[in-house]
Structures are given as structure tokens and as C-alpha cells.
Design a protein around this motif. Structure first.
Motif, PDB file in Angstrom:
ATOM      1  N   ALA A 188       6.793  -1.343  -0.272  1.00  0.00           N
ATOM      2  CA  ALA A 188       6.243  -1.146   1.434  1.00  0.00           C
ATOM      3  C   ALA A 188       4.878  -2.510   1.246  1.00  0.00           C
ATOM      4  O   ALA A 188       4.819  -2.961   2.592  1.00  0.00           O
ATOM      5  CB  ALA A 188       5.547  -0.181   1.679  1.00  0.00           C
ATOM      6  N   ALA A 189       3.989  -2.092   0.356  1.00  0.00           N
ATOM      7  CA  ALA A 189       2.231  -2.896   0.440  1.00  0.00           C
ATOM      8  C   ALA A 189       3.295  -3.842   0.569  1.00  0.00           C
ATOM      9  O   ALA A 189       2.551  -4.891   1.017  1.00  0.00           O
ATOM     10  CB  ALA A 189       1.654  -2.778  -0.730  1.00  0.00           C
ATOM     11  N   PHE A 190       3.602  -4.298  -1.048  1.00  0.00           N
ATOM     12  CA  PHE A 190       4.382  -6.432  -0.986  1.00  0.00           C
ATOM     13  C   PHE A 190       5.251  -6.213   0.068  1.00  0.00           C
ATOM     14  O   PHE A 190       4.616  -7.514   0.714  1.00  0.00           O
ATOM     15  CB  PHE A 190       5.077  -5.928  -2.159  1.00  0.00           C
ATOM     16  N   GLY A 191       5.775  -5.586   0.833  1.00  0.00           N
ATOM     17  CA  GLY A 191       6.041  -6.462   1.911  1.00  0.00           C
ATOM     18  C   GLY A 191       5.512  -6.157   3.174  1.00  0.00           C
ATOM     19  O   GLY A 191       5.547  -7.355   4.035  1.00  0.00           O
TER      20      GLY A 191
ATOM     21  N   LYS B 204       3.000   4.692 -16.362  1.00  0.00           N
ATOM     22  CA  LYS B 204       3.603   5.260 -17.065  1.00  0.00           C
ATOM     23  C   LYS B 204       3.687   7.230 -16.092  1.00  0.00           C
ATOM     24  O   LYS B 204       4.698   7.645 -15.909  1.00  0.00           O
ATOM     25  CB  LYS B 204       3.210   6.067 -18.495  1.00  0.00           C
ATOM     26  N   ASN B 205       2.673   7.302 -15.653  1.00  0.00           N
ATOM     27  CA  ASN B 205       2.537   8.423 -14.425  1.00  0.00           C
ATOM     28  C   ASN B 205       3.234   7.982 -13.359  1.00  0.00           C
ATOM     29  O   ASN B 205       2.608   8.446 -12.413  1.00  0.00           O
ATOM     30  CB  ASN B 205       1.496   8.796 -14.482  1.00  0.00           C
ATOM     31  N   TRP B 206       3.973   7.314 -13.511  1.00  0.00           N
ATOM     32  CA  TRP B 206       4.812   6.757 -11.859  1.00  0.00           C
ATOM     33  C   TRP B 206       6.046   7.578 -11.184  1.00  0.00           C
ATOM     34  O   TRP B 206       6.737   7.642 -12.440  1.00  0.00           O
ATOM     35  CB  TRP B 206       4.828   5.210 -11.378  1.00  0.00           C
ATOM     36  N   ASP B 207       5.969   7.728  -9.899  1.00  0.00           N
ATOM     37  CA  ASP B 207       7.265   8.344  -9.631  1.00  0.00           C
ATOM     38  C   ASP B 207       7.705   7.247  -8.308  1.00  0.00           C
ATOM     39  O   ASP B 207       7.457   5.914  -8.277  1.00  0.00           O
ATOM     40  CB  ASP B 207       6.985   9.978  -8.916  1.00  0.00           C
ATOM     41  N   ALA B 208       8.335   7.907  -7.583  1.00  0.00           N
ATOM     42  CA  ALA B 208      10.044   7.471  -6.662  1.00  0.00           C
ATOM     43  C   ALA B 208       8.655   7.081  -5.346  1.00  0.00           C
ATOM     44  O   ALA B 208       8.796   5.714  -5.244  1.00  0.00           O
ATOM     45  CB  ALA B 208      11.050   7.672  -6.418  1.00  0.00           C
ATOM     46  N   ARG B 209       7.622   7.760  -5.152  1.00  0.00           N
ATOM     47  CA  ARG B 209       7.058   7.269  -4.057  1.00  0.00           C
ATOM     48  C   ARG B 209       6.081   6.498  -4.730  1.00  0.00           C
ATOM     49  O   ARG B 209       5.787   5.514  -3.538  1.00  0.00           O
ATOM     50  CB  ARG B 209       6.424   8.698  -3.766  1.00  0.00           C
TER      51      ARG B 209
ATOM     52  N   LEU C 265      -5.369   3.188 -11.026  1.00  0.00           N
ATOM     53  CA  LEU C 265      -5.615   3.971  -9.958  1.00  0.00           C
ATOM     54  C   LEU C 265      -5.738   5.207 -10.166  1.00  0.00           C
ATOM     55  O   LEU C 265      -3.802   5.194 -10.684  1.00  0.00           O
ATOM     56  CB  LEU C 265      -5.250   3.454  -8.319  1.00  0.00           C
ATOM     57  N   PRO C 266      -6.651   6.115 -10.431  1.00  0.00           N
ATOM     58  CA  PRO C 266      -5.714   7.544 -11.190  1.00  0.00           C
ATOM     59  C   PRO C 266      -4.707   7.587  -9.820  1.00  0.00           C
ATOM     60  O   PRO C 266      -4.471   8.138  -8.051  1.00  0.00           O
ATOM     61  CB  PRO C 266      -6.842   8.521 -10.342  1.00  0.00           C
ATOM     62  N   LYS C 267      -3.497   8.952 -10.758  1.00  0.00           N
ATOM     63  CA  LYS C 267      -2.115   9.366  -9.636  1.00  0.00           C
ATOM     64  C   LYS C 267      -3.148   9.632  -8.846  1.00  0.00           C
ATOM     65  O   LYS C 267      -1.961   9.692  -7.265  1.00  0.00           O
ATOM     66  CB  LYS C 267      -1.849  10.368 -10.214  1.00  0.00           C
ATOM     67  N   ASN C 268      -3.232  10.725  -8.613  1.00  0.00           N
ATOM     68  CA  ASN C 268      -3.921  11.196  -7.222  1.00  0.00           C
ATOM     69  C   ASN C 268      -4.574  10.237  -5.677  1.00  0.00           C
ATOM     70  O   ASN C 268      -5.061  10.747  -4.790  1.00  0.00           O
ATOM     71  CB  ASN C 268      -4.844  12.316  -7.512  1.00  0.00           C
ATOM     72  N   LEU C 269      -4.696   9.499  -6.407  1.00  0.00           N
ATOM     73  CA  LEU C 269      -5.198   8.314  -5.537  1.00  0.00           C
ATOM     74  C   LEU C 269      -4.410   7.264  -4.802  1.00  0.00           C
ATOM     75  O   LEU C 269      -4.774   6.752  -3.778  1.00  0.00           O
ATOM     76  CB  LEU C 269      -6.668   7.044  -5.538  1.00  0.00           C
ATOM     77  N   ARG C 270      -3.331   7.232  -5.347  1.00  0.00           N
ATOM     78  CA  ARG C 270      -2.958   5.718  -5.676  1.00  0.00           C
ATOM     79  C   ARG C 270      -1.933   5.824  -4.543  1.00  0.00           C
ATOM     80  O   ARG C 270      -2.087   4.959  -4.088  1.00  0.00           O
ATOM     81  CB  ARG C 270      -1.364   5.485  -7.332  1.00  0.00           C
ATOM     82  N   LYS C 271      -1.648   6.773  -3.838  1.00  0.00           N
ATOM     83  CA  LYS C 271      -0.435   6.948  -2.849  1.00  0.00           C
ATOM     84  C   LYS C 271      -1.345   6.648  -1.689  1.00  0.00           C
ATOM     85  O   LYS C 271      -0.877   6.276  -0.480  1.00  0.00           O
ATOM     86  CB  LYS C 271       0.427   8.129  -2.597  1.00  0.00           C
ATOM     87  N   THR C 272      -2.693   6.888  -2.048  1.00  0.00           N
ATOM     88  CA  THR C 272      -3.716   6.893  -0.613  1.00  0.00           C
ATOM     89  C   THR C 272      -3.769   5.333  -0.791  1.00  0.00           C
ATOM     90  O   THR C 272      -3.674   5.018   0.515  1.00  0.00           O
ATOM     91  CB  THR C 272      -4.780   7.578  -0.430  1.00  0.00           C
ATOM     92  N   GLY C 273      -4.542   5.099  -1.359  1.00  0.00           N
ATOM     93  CA  GLY C 273      -5.059   4.012  -1.538  1.00  0.00           C
ATOM     94  C   GLY C 273      -3.097   2.915  -1.193  1.00  0.00           C
ATOM     95  O   GLY C 273      -3.199   1.266  -0.426  1.00  0.00           O
TER      96      GLY C 273
ATOM     97  N   THR D 190      -2.958  -5.856  -5.719  1.00  0.00           N
ATOM     98  CA  THR D 190      -2.704  -4.480  -5.562  1.00  0.00           C
ATOM     99  C   THR D 190      -2.155  -3.806  -6.411  1.00  0.00           C
ATOM    100  O   THR D 190      -2.405  -3.403  -6.574  1.00  0.00           O
ATOM    101  CB  THR D 190      -1.422  -4.528  -4.081  1.00  0.00           C
ATOM    102  N   ALA D 191      -0.897  -4.814  -7.102  1.00  0.00           N
ATOM    103  CA  ALA D 191      -0.328  -4.252  -8.120  1.00  0.00           C
ATOM    104  C   ALA D 191      -1.013  -3.563  -9.285  1.00  0.00           C
ATOM    105  O   ALA D 191      -0.845  -2.397  -9.836  1.00  0.00           O
ATOM    106  CB  ALA D 191       1.151  -5.108  -8.831  1.00  0.00           C
ATOM    107  N   GLY D 192      -1.953  -4.864  -9.315  1.00  0.00           N
ATOM    108  CA  GLY D 192      -2.988  -4.471 -11.046  1.00  0.00           C
ATOM    109  C   GLY D 192      -4.463  -3.416 -10.561  1.00  0.00           C
ATOM    110  O   GLY D 192      -4.051  -2.462 -11.373  1.00  0.00           O
ATOM    111  N   THR D 193      -4.537  -3.717  -9.338  1.00  0.00           N
ATOM    112  CA  THR D 193      -5.305  -2.096  -8.813  1.00  0.00           C
ATOM    113  C   THR D 193      -4.538  -0.727  -8.668  1.00  0.00           C
ATOM    114  O   THR D 193      -4.795   0.024  -9.837  1.00  0.00           O
ATOM    115  CB  THR D 193      -5.935  -2.240  -7.363  1.00  0.00           C
ATOM    116  N   ALA D 194      -3.201  -0.697  -8.130  1.00  0.00           N
ATOM    117  CA  ALA D 194      -2.410   0.325  -8.485  1.00  0.00           C
ATOM    118  C   ALA D 194      -2.389   1.052  -9.595  1.00  0.00           C
ATOM    119  O   ALA D 194      -1.874   1.776 -10.007  1.00  0.00           O
ATOM    120  CB  ALA D 194      -1.319   0.054  -7.699  1.00  0.00           C
ATOM    121  N   MET D 195      -2.233  -0.464 -10.898  1.00  0.00           N
ATOM    122  CA  MET D 195      -2.119   0.641 -11.965  1.00  0.00           C
ATOM    123  C   MET D 195      -2.639   1.259 -13.029  1.00  0.00           C
ATOM    124  O   MET D 195      -2.820   1.752 -13.873  1.00  0.00           O
ATOM    125  CB  MET D 195      -1.725  -0.667 -12.831  1.00  0.00           C
TER     126      MET D 195
END
Length: 106
Positions: free
Chosen positions: A17-20, A5-10, A71-79, A64-69
Motif C-alpha cells: 500500500a505504501a508503494f502504491g 523474517k518476522n513479517w506477516d501478511a499485514r 523497524l521493530p515489529k510493534n512499530l512497523r505496521k503503524t509506520g 520505505t522498504a529499508g526502514t520497514a526492514m
């Protein structure tokens, strides 16, 4: 907790990009194996089949998708950015390796 729910376009762009990059790593590894190279991941063995490589890529993408889901928002982009960069680097490395070169050839 509401996942995603707290995902943005980035966040979405970095996951894409990770999937690619995972896909590029799998495909470049398959190409390396066709050229006579070997896989360096001990979990896959030295000469995994194309199907095994596809399964490993799918598992990596799902993990990757499961972990990203979660992860706290502040760590998601970095990860996600770090993973995309790592996988892209592995694909680049696979593409540039010459399996017929001797260990000391550069």
C-alpha cells in the motif's frame, strides 16, 4: 539479526500500500506539473522533470522498504500505515489542486 523474517501478511500488504501510494503521489505530481502547478518539495525545486520525479519516487520506495526492514515489529505496521496514508493524502491533494486558481479561491 535476520531482516524480514518476522513479517506477516499485514506487514507485506502495508508495504505494498505504501508503494502504491508513493506511485500515486509521483503520478499526481507529474499531472499537476503538466497542468501548470508547482512542486512544493524544496529538494525537488518548483518544476522538476518527470525523470526527477521518478527518481524521487524510487528513492522514497527504497527508503520505505529499508526502514520497514529495520523497524521493530510493534512499530512497523503503524509506520507503514501512516506513510501510506500520508502519501495517499498527498496524491489526493495534488489531484484536486487547481493551479490556475488565485491563492484566495476555494
Amino acid at each position: 539479526m535476520e531482516f524480514g523474517k518476522n513479517w506477516d501478511a499485514r506487514d507485506s500488504a502495508l508495504l505494498t500500500a505504501a508503494f502504491g501510494a508513493i506511485y500515486a503521489d509521483v503520478q499526481s505530481t507529474k499531472d499537476l506539473l503538466r497542468r501548470g502547478g508547482e512542486e512544493s518539495n524544496p529538494m525537488l525545486g518548483r518544476n522538476p522533470s518527470g525523470r526527477d520525479m521518478d527518481k524521487a519516487g524510487l528513492i522514497a520506495a527504497l527508503a520505505t522498504a529499508g526502514t520497514a526492514m529495520v523497524l521493530p515489529k510493534n512499530l512497523r505496521k503503524t509506520g507503514l500505515g501512516a506513510l501510506a496514508g500520508f502519501e495517499a493524502g498527498m496524491a489526493r491533494r495534488n489531484s484536486s489542486l487547481n493551479p490556475k486558481a488565485k491563492p484566495n479561491d476555494f
